[in-house]
Design an enzyme around this catalytic site. Structure first.
Site, PDB file in Angstrom:
ATOM      1  CE  LYS A 156      41.354  43.401  43.367  1.00 38.99           C
ATOM      2  NZ  LYS A 156      41.755  42.494  41.878  1.00 38.99           N
ATOM      3  CB  SER A 215      41.527  39.473  44.124  1.00 35.52           C
ATOM      4  OG  SER A 215      41.857  39.510  42.884  1.00 35.52           O
ATOM      5  CB  SER A 247      41.035  38.419  40.169  1.00 36.84           C
ATOM      6  OG  SER A 247      41.304  37.511  40.786  1.00 36.84           O
TER       7      SER A 247
END
Length: 532
Positions: free
Chosen positions: A154, A234, A258
Site C-alpha cells: 500500500k 482504504s 481499511s
C-alpha cells in the site's frame, strides 16, 4: 438499526466503505477514473524494457499455459512447490505478475487502476532469490516463507527507491528509507513488486469521495464488477490487485476497517492485528494510537506466511503452526453475533456452517456503546502524527510539512489535486489541539467503553470471540484493541463478495488464524473474478 448507525459513523470517520447496493451501476458519480499524474510508462519506469521482452519471449507468450496454472489462485506453498519442480523461476514468476499488471491494470476496458508504481528493483530482487536459493536448500524447504514471493505494498508504507505518496500529489517526491516491515520482508527474501493504489490519505482526506480514489493513482475499481461494486477502502489497490492475481499477496493498513473492508469486497482474507504486533515505523499515519499494517491474501495460510515475514519481536504464529493451520477445529468454540446481522442471508448461512463445525453461536442482546469523540481522536492524532512522520520518516525535503501546508498545496490546482474537495483536512485545520492530558483521557474513555462492551458479552456468555460482516464492527474492535480477520463467506445474488469477520480478544491474534482456517477449509467460497 443501532449496529448499522455505528457502522456508518465509522464509515465517515475511519477509512471504511459504504454500502453500495443502492448506488447506480454506471458510476456517473465518479469525477475521475484515470490518473492525471501517472501514465503506464511511469508505472513501469525502470523495468518496462524487461517486461516487454518477457511478453515477446517464448515463455512470455505461453505464460498463461506454462506458468498461469501453477500461480493463479494458488497458495504460496503451491508456488514454491512448482518452482522446486522446475516449472519456472522466481524471476519468471515476478515477470509473469508484471506482465499481468501491464496487460490489465491501466488504460483498457478491464483496467482497475490498482497499482501506482512498480519497484524498479523487483526483477533484480527475484534474480537474487533464484541465485541464493541453493543456500536455503530447495523451494520445498522454504514453502512457508516469503522467499522470492512478490508482494504489493500500500502506497502509504515507505519503500526506498519509490515515492511514498499516500495517493497525494504533494508527496510525489517522497522517496524515503524503508519502513521497518519492508526491511523485514527484504531480509526474508521477499520481492517487493511495487506500490498499490489506495483511498487518498488512507480515506481521511476528502470526506465526499468514493473509496479507492487518489489523485496520484486515479480510481481503483473492483475486478468482480469494475463498474458496479465498491472496492472498499482504504487499502483498495491492495485488495483489487490480489483479487486479480497481480501479486501473490499485498500489505494494507488499517485504522478502523481499511483492511477488513477491501478484503471483504474482494473475497480475500484480511487480517487487522492487535496494534503493536507490527512496527508502524515509516508508515504515513492517521493515528499512532490505532494504526497498524496488516496482510491481505487469497487464503488464510498465505496471510499467515506474510505476517510471519513482517514481524520482528512478536511471533503471532510459527511456521510449524502455519503448516498445520488447516487441521484447526472450531469444535467447542463459542461465538457471539448481533441479531441484526442475521438479516444478511450469507451471514445466516455462515452461522449454520460454523455450528456444523462444532461451534456454538450465541445471539446477543442489544447493548449500547458510545463512540462519542472517535472523530476527535483521529483529528487530534493526525494533526500530531503527520508532522512527526515528515520529520522522522519522510524524504528530508518534507521536513517541516504539516496539514496546513498540504491544504495550501492542494488549493494551487484544486481541480486536479482535490476534485472531491478536502473537507476532512479543512475540518482538522479549524480545530485547536487538545492538551496531551485531554487527548489521553479521551483515548482511555473510548478504549475502556469498547473493551467493557466486548467483555460484558464474553463474560456473560462465556464467548471465545465474535462474528460479524465485512467491517461492520471494525470501529468498536479497533478502539478496544481487538484484532479481527475476515474471510470470504460467498457472494450475493448480484455477485458481490462478502466476508465473515472473526473478532478475538486483544493479543489473542493466533486464534483468528485457526478459526478462519477451519471455516475456509470447510466452505472454500473464494472464486477468482471472471476475465482476469
Amino acid at each position: 438499526m443501532r449496529y448499522f448507525s455505528i457502522f456508518f459513523l465509522a464509515v465517515l470517520a475511519a477509512c471504511q466503505s459504504t454500502d453500495v447496493s443502492k448506488k447506480k451501476d454506471d458510476f456517473r458519480e465518479f469525477k475521475v477514473i484515470d490518473s492525471q499524474y501517472i501514465s503506464k510508462q511511469d508505472v513501469f519506469e525502470g523495468v518496462l524494457d524487461e517486461v516487454l521482452r518477457f511478453r515477446e519471449s517464448e515463455i512470455g507468450k505461453k505464460s498463461s499455459t506454462l506458468i498461469g496454472p501453477y500461480v493463479l489462485e494458488k497458495s504460496i506453498p503451491e508456488i514454491h512447490t512448482a518452482i522446486a519442480e522446475g516449472k519456472f523461476t522466481y524471476e519468471q514468476l515476478t515477470l509473469y505478475y508484471l506482465s499481468r499488471i501491464y496487460e490489465y491494470d491501466r488504460l483498457n476496458k478491464k483496467a482497475i487502476n490498482s497499482v501506482i508504481r512498480i519497484n524498479p528493483e523487483a526483477i533484480e530482487q527475484a534474480k537474487k532469490a533464484d541465485s541464493q536459493l541453493k543456500d536455503r536448500g530447495t523451494a520445498l524447504d522454504i514453502q512457508y516463507s516469503m522467499w522470492g514471493i512478490p508482494v504489493l505494498v500500500k502506497d502509504n508504507i515507505n519503500v526506498s527507491g519509490i515515492a511514498t505518496t499516500a495517493g497525494a500529489v504533494a508527496l510525489l517526491e517522497n522517496d524515503a528509507r524503508d519502513a521497518k516491515i519492508i526491511t523485514r520482508l527484504k531480509e526474508e527474501g521477499a520481492v517487493i513488486l511495487g506500490k498499490a493504489n489506495l483511498s487518498e490519505w488512507a480515506y481521511y482526506f476528502c470526506g465526499d469521495c468514493p473509496s479507492g480514489w487518489s489523485a496520484v493513482g486515479g480510481q481503483t475499481l473492483n475486478p468482480y464488477s469494475p463498474r458496479k461494486f465498491d472496492t472498499g477502502g482504504s487499502s483498495s489497490g491492495s485488495g483489487a490487485s490480489v483479487a486479480a492475481n497481480f501479486a501473490a499477496v499485498a500489505i494494507g493498513s488499517e485504522t478502523a476497517g481499511s483492511i477488513l473492508s477491501p478484503s471483504s469486497q474482494h473475497a480475500l482474507v484480511g487480517y487487522k492485528p492487535t496494534v503493536g504486533t507490527l512496527s508502524g515505523s515509516g508508515i504515513v499515519p492517521i493515528s499512532s494510537y490505532l494504526d497498524t499494517a496488516g496482510p491481505m491474501a487469497k487464503n488464510v495460510m498465505d496471510n499467515a506466511i506474510l505476517l510471519n515475514a513482517m514481524t520482528q519481536n512478536v511471533e503471532v504464529i510459527s511456521k510449524k503452526e502455519i503448516a498445520g493451520l488447516y487441521e484447526s477445529s472450531l469444535k467447542g468454540k463459542r461465538f457471539g453475533v448481533f441479531a441484526g446481522f442475521q438479516e444478511n442471508s450469507l451471514f445466516s448461512q455462515a452461522i449454520k456452517d460454523i455450528e456444523s463445525l462444532g461451534a456454538t453461536v450465541v445471539v446477543l442482546e442489544e447493548k449500547d456503546v458510545s463512540l462519542d469523540g472517535f472523530i476527535s481522536l483521529l483529528d487530534q492524532d493526525m494533526k500530531r502524527d503527520l508532522p512527526n512522520y515528515f520529520m522522522g520518516y519522510a524524504n528530508q525535503s518534507y521536513r517541516g510539512y504539516d496539514l496546513q501546508r498540504l491544504v495550501n498545496f492542494n488549493k494551487i490546482d484544486s481541480v486536479k489535486t482535490m476534485p472531491y474537495g478536502q473537507r476532512l483536512f479543512d475540518n482538522m485545520i479549524k480545530k485547536d489541539l487538545m492538551s496531551e492530558e485531554e487527548l489521553q483521557s479521551l483515548k482511555r474513555k473510548l478504549t475502556t467503553a469498547t473493551q467493557d462492551y466486548f467483555y460484558y458479552y464474553t463474560r456473560k456468555n462465556n464467548l471465545d470471540g465474535f462474528l460479524s460482516i465485512n467491517n461492520y464492527t471494525a470501529a468498536q474492535a479497533a478502539v478496544a484493541f481487538f484484532p479481527a480477520m475476515t474471510v470470504s463467506m460467498g457472494y450475493d445474488d448480484s455477485g458481490q463478495p462478502y466476508g465473515l469477520t472473526f473478532i478475538a480478544p486483544t493479543e489473542e491474534d493466533a486464534l483468528l488464524f485457526k478459526w478462519a482456517a477451519a471455516y475456509e477449509k470447510a466452505t472454500n467460497h473464494r472464486q477468482a473474478p471472471k476475465g482476469y
